[in-house]
Design a protein around this motif. Sequence first.
Motif, PDB file in Angstrom:
ATOM      1  N   LEU A  99       8.006  -0.040  -0.366  1.00  0.00           N
ATOM      2  CA  LEU A  99       7.005  -0.391   0.645  1.00  0.00           C
ATOM      3  C   LEU A  99       6.051   0.763   0.908  1.00  0.00           C
ATOM      4  O   LEU A  99       4.855   0.547   1.136  1.00  0.00           O
ATOM      5  N   GLN A 100       6.543   2.000   0.855  1.00  0.00           N
ATOM      6  CA  GLN A 100       5.665   3.152   1.046  1.00  0.00           C
ATOM      7  C   GLN A 100       4.667   3.267  -0.102  1.00  0.00           C
ATOM      8  O   GLN A 100       3.498   3.579   0.123  1.00  0.00           O
ATOM      9  N   GLU A 103       2.137   0.629   0.561  1.00  0.00           N
ATOM     10  CA  GLU A 103       1.254   1.054   1.650  1.00  0.00           C
ATOM     11  C   GLU A 103       0.183   2.019   1.146  1.00  0.00           C
ATOM     12  O   GLU A 103      -1.004   1.864   1.469  1.00  0.00           O
ATOM     13  N   ARG A 104       0.592   2.993   0.352  1.00  0.00           N
ATOM     14  CA  ARG A 104      -0.380   3.968  -0.175  1.00  0.00           C
ATOM     15  C   ARG A 104      -1.434   3.278  -1.039  1.00  0.00           C
ATOM     16  O   ARG A 104      -2.623   3.581  -0.946  1.00  0.00           O
ATOM     17  N   GLU A 107      -3.818   1.320   1.202  1.00  0.00           N
ATOM     18  CA  GLU A 107      -4.733   2.245   1.887  1.00  0.00           C
ATOM     19  C   GLU A 107      -5.854   2.669   0.950  1.00  0.00           C
ATOM     20  O   GLU A 107      -7.010   2.747   1.348  1.00  0.00           O
ATOM     21  N   HIS A 137       3.145  -0.496  -8.485  1.00  0.00           N
ATOM     22  CA  HIS A 137       3.695  -0.891  -7.179  1.00  0.00           C
ATOM     23  C   HIS A 137       4.433  -2.193  -7.247  1.00  0.00           C
ATOM     24  O   HIS A 137       4.501  -2.854  -8.209  1.00  0.00           O
TER      25      HIS A 137
END
Length: 137
Positions: A99-100, A103-104, A107, A137
Amino acid sequence: MYSIGDLSRRTGVKVPTIRYYEQMGLIAAPERSEGNQRRYEKPELERLAFIRHARDLGLSIESIRDLLALSQHPERPCGEADRIAKEHLITVREKIAQLQKLERELERVVACNGDHTIGDCYVIRALADHSMCGSDH
C-alpha cells in the motif's frame, strides 16, 4: 438465552454473518425454541465476540478456526497461537508495504494538479501506459 438478534446487537456481528459462521463451523448450531428460533447461551456470545475481534484484526476463517480449537485446551503451550499471530503480522506488514508503494505511485501520478486538459492529463496517460509508472505496484 439470547436470540440471534440479541447476539447480533451485543457483538456487532450481523445476523447473516452469524448464520455463515454456523455454516462454517465456527459456532455450533444453537438449540431451537418451540417456535424454531435460534437460542444461544453465554459461551456462544463469548465465542462470537472472539471471532468478531479476530476478524477485525484481519485473521482468516481458517486461522480463527485453529485459534478456537487451541482455546479449548488452556493447559497447552501457546506456541501455535503465537505462530498463527506472527504469520498474520508478516502478511499485514507485506500489505502495508504494498500500500505504501501504491501511495507513492499515486502521489507521483496526481502531481500535475489538474492544470491540463484530459488529452494531456498525466493520470489518464499513466493508466493507459503502465511503463509511465515510476515503480512496480
